[in-house]
Design a protein around this motif. Structure first.
Motif, PDB file in Angstrom:
ATOM      1  N   GLN A 204       1.558 -30.786   3.097  1.00 54.85           N
ATOM      2  CA  GLN A 204       0.923 -31.772   3.976  1.00 54.85           C
ATOM      3  C   GLN A 204       1.945 -32.800   4.479  1.00 54.85           C
ATOM      4  N   MET A 205       2.863 -33.193   3.605  1.00 54.83           N
ATOM      5  CA  MET A 205       3.909 -34.134   4.004  1.00 54.83           C
ATOM      6  C   MET A 205       4.743 -33.535   5.140  1.00 54.83           C
ATOM      7  N   GLU A 206       5.098 -32.275   5.018  1.00 56.62           N
ATOM      8  CA  GLU A 206       5.914 -31.642   6.062  1.00 56.62           C
ATOM      9  C   GLU A 206       5.143 -31.531   7.376  1.00 56.62           C
ATOM     10  N   LYS A 207       3.844 -31.291   7.295  1.00 55.58           N
ATOM     11  CA  LYS A 207       3.036 -31.218   8.522  1.00 55.58           C
ATOM     12  C   LYS A 207       2.994 -32.577   9.224  1.00 55.58           C
ATOM     13  N   ILE A 208       2.844 -33.644   8.443  1.00 52.23           N
ATOM     14  CA  ILE A 208       2.847 -35.000   9.023  1.00 52.23           C
ATOM     15  C   ILE A 208       4.211 -35.286   9.661  1.00 52.23           C
ATOM     16  N   GLU A 209       5.285 -34.921   8.978  1.00 52.19           N
ATOM     17  CA  GLU A 209       6.637 -35.136   9.526  1.00 52.19           C
ATOM     18  C   GLU A 209       6.800 -34.397  10.845  1.00 52.19           C
ATOM     19  N   GLU A 210       6.313 -33.163  10.917  1.00 48.71           N
ATOM     20  CA  GLU A 210       6.416 -32.380  12.157  1.00 48.71           C
ATOM     21  C   GLU A 210       5.626 -33.044  13.284  1.00 48.71           C
ATOM     22  N   ARG A 211       4.442 -33.557  12.957  1.00 49.30           N
ATOM     23  CA  ARG A 211       3.620 -34.223  13.974  1.00 49.30           C
ATOM     24  C   ARG A 211       4.305 -35.495  14.470  1.00 49.30           C
ATOM     25  N   TRP A 212       4.906 -36.280  13.549  1.00 45.64           N
ATOM     26  CA  TRP A 212       5.642 -37.478  13.971  1.00 45.64           C
ATOM     27  C   TRP A 212       6.827 -37.091  14.852  1.00 45.64           C
ATOM     28  N   ALA A 213       7.551 -36.061  14.457  1.00 43.91           N
ATOM     29  CA  ALA A 213       8.728 -35.637  15.226  1.00 43.91           C
ATOM     30  C   ALA A 213       8.323 -35.246  16.650  1.00 43.91           C
ATOM     31  N   LEU A 214       7.229 -34.529  16.774  1.00 45.93           N
ATOM     32  CA  LEU A 214       6.756 -34.112  18.094  1.00 45.93           C
ATOM     33  C   LEU A 214       6.361 -35.326  18.935  1.00 45.93           C
ATOM     34  N   LEU A 215       5.586 -36.229  18.356  1.00 42.57           N
ATOM     35  CA  LEU A 215       5.163 -37.414  19.102  1.00 42.57           C
ATOM     36  C   LEU A 215       6.361 -38.273  19.485  1.00 42.57           C
ATOM     37  N   MET A 216       7.257 -38.509  18.541  1.00 37.57           N
ATOM     38  CA  MET A 216       8.418 -39.355  18.829  1.00 37.57           C
ATOM     39  C   MET A 216       9.313 -38.724  19.899  1.00 37.57           C
ATOM     40  N   THR A 217       9.447 -37.409  19.883  1.00 36.11           N
ATOM     41  CA  THR A 217      10.238 -36.733  20.915  1.00 36.11           C
ATOM     42  C   THR A 217       9.604 -36.930  22.283  1.00 36.11           C
ATOM     43  N   LYS A 218       8.283 -36.747  22.356  1.00 37.45           N
ATOM     44  CA  LYS A 218       7.580 -36.957  23.633  1.00 37.45           C
ATOM     45  C   LYS A 218       7.770 -38.389  24.124  1.00 37.45           C
ATOM     46  N   LEU A 219       7.595 -39.357  23.219  1.00 36.10           N
ATOM     47  CA  LEU A 219       7.714 -40.754  23.618  1.00 36.10           C
ATOM     48  C   LEU A 219       9.148 -41.106  23.994  1.00 36.10           C
TER      49      LEU A 219
END
Length: 133
Positions: free
Chosen positions: A70-85
């Motif tokens: 679950q931690m890795e899934k959250i990290e992936e979601r943050w990485a995707l959002l931060m890249t978009k932003l």
């Protein structure tokens, strides 16, 4: 920590502080309801995972592995959002500068930080798997 101490040549001094945020939530990109909801859901999920993690030591081995997943899934979601932003120039330059200075204070690049984080999670996975035997 051992890896960081070796890299810095021994004792650890305090790195610079990060006081800026990556964004305020009032940037134009957050006028898009999908992006705004993505951020709110991600923040809520992340906070829930942090609360759950306070009991990590009492988890059985499979619970520890599930938590790490679950931690890795959250990290992936943050990485995707931060890249978009970041691509949309919505991430604060001050935040980026402070983050670089913080990591630099520990003699780490962003890449090295994520390598260290990955190694730490790998170590936790190994310990959890040993507990399954």
């Amino acid at each position: 920590m051992e890896m960081m101490q070796k890299k810095s040549g021994g004792g650890m001094s305090s790195p610079p502080t990060i006081v800026s945020t990556p964004f305020t939530g009032r940037e134009t990109c957050f006028e898009d309801p999908t992006i705004r909801q993505t951020l709110l859901t991600l923040q809520s999920d992340h906070e829930g995972l942090i609360r759950m993690g306070s009991g990590y030591g009492s988890f059985d081995p499979l619970g520890k592995l599930a938590y790490l997943d679950q931690m890795e899934k959250i990290e992936e979601r943050w990485a995707l959002l931060m890249t978009k932003l970041d691509l949309g120039k919505h991430v604060s330059g001050e935040f980026k500068d402070q983050t670089s200075a913080f990591l630099g204070g520990m003699n780490l690049s962003v890449r090295e930080f994520f390598e260290l984080l990955g190694a730490s999670k790998g170590w936790l996975r190994e310990r959890a798997n040993e507990g399954r035997l």
